[in-house]
Design a protein around this motif. Sequence first.
Motif, PDB file in Angstrom:
ATOM      1  N   ARG A  38       0.830  -1.194   0.000  1.00  0.00           N
ATOM      2  CA  ARG A  38       0.000   0.000   0.000  1.00  0.00           C
ATOM      3  C   ARG A  38       0.867   1.247   0.000  1.00  0.00           C
ATOM      4  O   ARG A  38       2.003   1.227   0.480  1.00  0.00           O
ATOM      5  CB  ARG A  38      -0.952   0.016   1.191  1.00  0.00           C
ATOM      6  N   GLN A  39       0.297   2.304  -0.561  1.00  0.00           N
ATOM      7  CA  GLN A  39       1.036   3.553  -0.677  1.00  0.00           C
ATOM      8  C   GLN A  39       0.107   4.725  -0.418  1.00  0.00           C
ATOM      9  O   GLN A  39      -0.871   4.916  -1.149  1.00  0.00           O
ATOM     10  CB  GLN A  39       1.671   3.672  -2.063  1.00  0.00           C
ATOM     11  N   ALA A  40       0.420   5.485   0.630  1.00  0.00           N
ATOM     12  CA  ALA A  40      -0.321   6.698   0.946  1.00  0.00           C
ATOM     13  C   ALA A  40       0.289   7.852   0.169  1.00  0.00           C
ATOM     14  O   ALA A  40       1.453   7.797  -0.227  1.00  0.00           O
ATOM     15  CB  ALA A  40      -0.277   6.950   2.443  1.00  0.00           C
ATOM     16  N   ASP A  62       3.626  -5.598  10.626  1.00  0.00           N
ATOM     17  CA  ASP A  62       3.200  -5.506  12.030  1.00  0.00           C
ATOM     18  C   ASP A  62       1.940  -4.655  12.175  1.00  0.00           C
ATOM     19  O   ASP A  62       1.097  -4.919  13.035  1.00  0.00           O
ATOM     20  CB  ASP A  62       4.323  -4.913  12.876  1.00  0.00           C
ATOM     21  N   SER A  63       1.810  -3.648  11.340  1.00  0.00           N
ATOM     22  CA  SER A  63       0.698  -2.710  11.458  1.00  0.00           C
ATOM     23  C   SER A  63      -0.660  -3.326  11.126  1.00  0.00           C
ATOM     24  O   SER A  63      -1.699  -2.754  11.473  1.00  0.00           O
ATOM     25  CB  SER A  63       0.937  -1.508  10.542  1.00  0.00           C
ATOM     26  N   LYS A  87      -8.781   1.372  10.043  1.00  0.00           N
ATOM     27  CA  LYS A  87      -8.457   2.635  10.696  1.00  0.00           C
ATOM     28  C   LYS A  87      -8.178   3.696   9.622  1.00  0.00           C
ATOM     29  O   LYS A  87      -7.797   3.359   8.499  1.00  0.00           O
ATOM     30  CB  LYS A  87      -7.204   2.455  11.560  1.00  0.00           C
ATOM     31  N   PRO A  88      -8.325   4.961   9.987  1.00  0.00           N
ATOM     32  CA  PRO A  88      -8.013   6.019   8.999  1.00  0.00           C
ATOM     33  C   PRO A  88      -6.604   5.896   8.443  1.00  0.00           C
ATOM     34  O   PRO A  88      -6.377   6.227   7.263  1.00  0.00           O
ATOM     35  CB  PRO A  88      -8.209   7.296   9.813  1.00  0.00           C
ATOM     36  N   GLU A  89      -5.674   5.421   9.250  1.00  0.00           N
ATOM     37  CA  GLU A  89      -4.287   5.294   8.776  1.00  0.00           C
ATOM     38  C   GLU A  89      -4.117   4.154   7.777  1.00  0.00           C
ATOM     39  O   GLU A  89      -3.033   3.994   7.204  1.00  0.00           O
ATOM     40  CB  GLU A  89      -3.317   5.120   9.947  1.00  0.00           C
ATOM     41  N   ASP A  90      -5.143   3.353   7.544  1.00  0.00           N
ATOM     42  CA  ASP A  90      -5.099   2.325   6.508  1.00  0.00           C
ATOM     43  C   ASP A  90      -5.410   2.909   5.134  1.00  0.00           C
ATOM     44  O   ASP A  90      -5.296   2.211   4.124  1.00  0.00           O
ATOM     45  CB  ASP A  90      -6.097   1.202   6.803  1.00  0.00           C
TER      46      ASP A  90
END
Length: 124
Positions: A38-40, A62-63, A87-90
């Motif tokens: 994945r890439q934000a 781990d995340s 989560k939003p960070e996903d």
Amino acid sequence: QVQLVESGGRLVQAGDSLKLSCLASGRTSTNYVMGWFRQAPGKERLFVAAMNSINHNTAYADSVKGRFAISRDFARSTVFLQMNSLKPEDTSVYYCAATTRIQIPTIVEGYESWGQGTQVTVSS
């Protein structure tokens, strides 16, 4: 040559579940390892999960351990990523990847084939 096409990404709320799919076509018999990255925006592409077709070993970042699960339908050359408790960070573009390596790579350079990506957005 292997072609990978992801699907399933969309906007969801925090705590929701989502399942991504990646269909492989072409020379799929040697896709020993298939996985997800994945890439934000503005960030590097990161390993999420992968599975080996020989011994069915898996690896996870781990995340996402305990929340995401990778699976494969070998007959249909498809790999899935079940994502729970999002989560939003996903929030990221999720990419499917494949390699003829037998050991599971966890870096971008370890994979030869990539899909075009599917957007997952998790709102808070």
